[in-house]
Write an enzyme that holds these catalytic residues in place. Structure first.
Site, PDB file in Angstrom:
ATOM      1  N   ALA A 190       0.829  -1.221   0.000  1.00 48.00           N
ATOM      2  CA  ALA A 190       0.000   0.000   0.000  1.00 48.00           C
ATOM      3  C   ALA A 190       0.856   1.260   0.000  1.00 48.00           C
ATOM      4  CB  ALA A 190      -0.919  -0.018   1.224  1.00 48.00           C
TER       5      ALA A 190
ATOM      6  N   TYR B  12       4.881   2.396  -1.389  1.00 45.94           N
ATOM      7  CA  TYR B  12       6.171   1.726  -1.210  1.00 45.94           C
ATOM      8  C   TYR B  12       6.429   0.793  -2.396  1.00 45.94           C
ATOM      9  CZ  TYR B  12       5.903   4.260   3.046  1.00 45.94           C
ATOM     10  OH  TYR B  12       5.792   5.304   3.925  1.00 45.94           O
TER      11      TYR B  12
END
Ligand code: FMN
Length: 370
Positions: A177, A180
């Site tokens: 999420a 990254y």
């Protein structure tokens, strides 16, 4: 909230039986030591929040020395780190809690001053985040991973997953999420590769899907989970067709790994989560996770922006059966599950002590007393 809400109904997650559906969301708090070893403070923090049959997800945990180097974030590549985590996990298990480790690689969201030998951060493509890093400098242009480096990166995740199991964790959640490295591969605006990891949806989805294959092979798919935030734009993430892109990923997971422990999606309204009051004003977004919920037959965790809306959490859980993850409100309410069950007031979280520091703002929030 009524104690008869679906939030208080049991559900099977992987091989474990949960007794309620209130989950502690992963939160980076930067209190590991300089070797990225979890400290006794960290043990105390998770122990305080553990409940009988309740799921805690740890803060993002670096998978290797090159995963981003964030100072005082914990890791999972040395024996010392495994042993540090073991004390945390044992304390949670003693309270009959269930705990997953979140595996983290920052990719371009790191900076060379954080990396070993000051090497450049890597990403899917050489595209920088617009804006300033935590040192107040412009984000650097990352180095695009060579095709032949990707298998090693996948292996690093599998090794960290095995270490998590060695430490006693019930499973791992891949941090896919909020911008990254996994997210950097999937989003169309951060991946302009021309090889089999870039271009079409199938190609941009290849990295997370191969990662899940490798981690599931290493520790079992019922101990493997992943977190996504298709509708968030934090750290410059933008995909031209989020419903198609993550829909394809879910279709693939459904056919190849139907017994993943869970999928964890971030609600669209937390796009502005760094702004103290932005959450409420963002609550009326028209975007919804419903199309993703509809695709997944297994356990689905929905998180983000429920922190001060327990009624909304109950409503979503009642209508979808979802587990709900709570972030900030868990920082200041170690007994959050009991407060929600009994309708007790919630303590406000303390922004200045979220990242780094000592016990203050971390382990000194009391349980509710009348
Ligand atoms: C201090 C802090 C650290 C966070 N660290 C992580 C992290 O390591 N991994 C992750 O997936 N999300 C992280 N998040 C996002 C939370 O998991 C959650 O999605 C967000 O706080 C919104 O939920 P809330 O409204 O319940 O707080 C972090 C949030 C906060 C406030």
């Amino acid at each position: 909230m009524s104690s008869t809400s679906a939030l208080f109904r049991p559900i099977k997650l992987g091989a474990k039986q949960l007794k309620h559906r209130i989950v502690m969301a992963p939160m980076t708090r930067l209190r590991a030591d300089k070797n990225h070893v979890p400290t006794d403070l960290i043990r105390e923090h998770y122990e305080q929040r553990a409940t009988d049959g309740g799921l805690l997800i740890t803060e993002g945990t670096l998978i290797s020395p090159y995963a981003g180097g964030m100072a005082n974030a914990p890791g999972l590549w040395t024996e010392e780190q495994v042993n540090g985590w073991k004390l945390v996990v044992d304390a949670v298990h003693k309270k009959n809690g269930i705990i997953y480790n979140q595996l983290w690689h920052l990719g371009r969201a790191s900076s060379s001053f954080l990396m070993p030998d000051n090497v450049k951060p890597v990403s899917a493509s050489a595209i920088a985040i617009q804006g300033k890093n935590m040192a107040g400098q412009d984000y650097e242009v990352p180095r695009a991973l060579e095709l032949d480096e990707i298998p090693q990166l996948i292996q690093d995740y599998a090794n960290a997953a095995k270490n998590a199991i060695k430490a006693g964790f019930d499973g791992v959640e891949l941090h896919g999420a909020t911008g990254y490295i996994i997210d950097q591969f999937v989003n169309s605006n951060s991946n302009v590769r021309t090889d089999k990891y870039g271009g079409s949806i199938e190609n941009r989805a290849r990295f997370p899907l191969e990662l899940i294959d490798a981690v599931a092979e290493a520790i079992g798919s019922e101990k493997t989970a992943i977190r996504f935030s298709p509708l968030n734009h934090f750290q410059d993430m933008n995909d031209e067709t989020p419903y198609e892109t993550w829909g394809y990923i879910l279709d693939q997971l459904k056919s190849k790994h139907p017994n993943l422990a869970y999928v964890h999606f971030v609600e669209p309204r937390v796009g502005l989560m760094n702004e103290d009051n932005a959450l409420d004003s963002a609550l009326d977004t028209k975007e919804s996770l419903d199309p993703f919920r509809a695709k997944w037959d297994g356990v689905f965790i929905s998180g983000g922006g429920y922190t001060y809306s327990p009624e909304l959490a109950a409503k979503v859980s009642d209508s979808t059966g979802n587990l709900i993850s709570f972030g900030r409100t868990f920082t200041s309410n170690p007994d959050l599950v009991e407060r929600l069950r009994n309708g007790h007031p919630l303590a406000k979280y303390d922004r200045p002590t979220l990242y780094g520091g000592d016990r203050k703002g971390y382990n000194d929030f009391p349980n509710y007393s009348a």
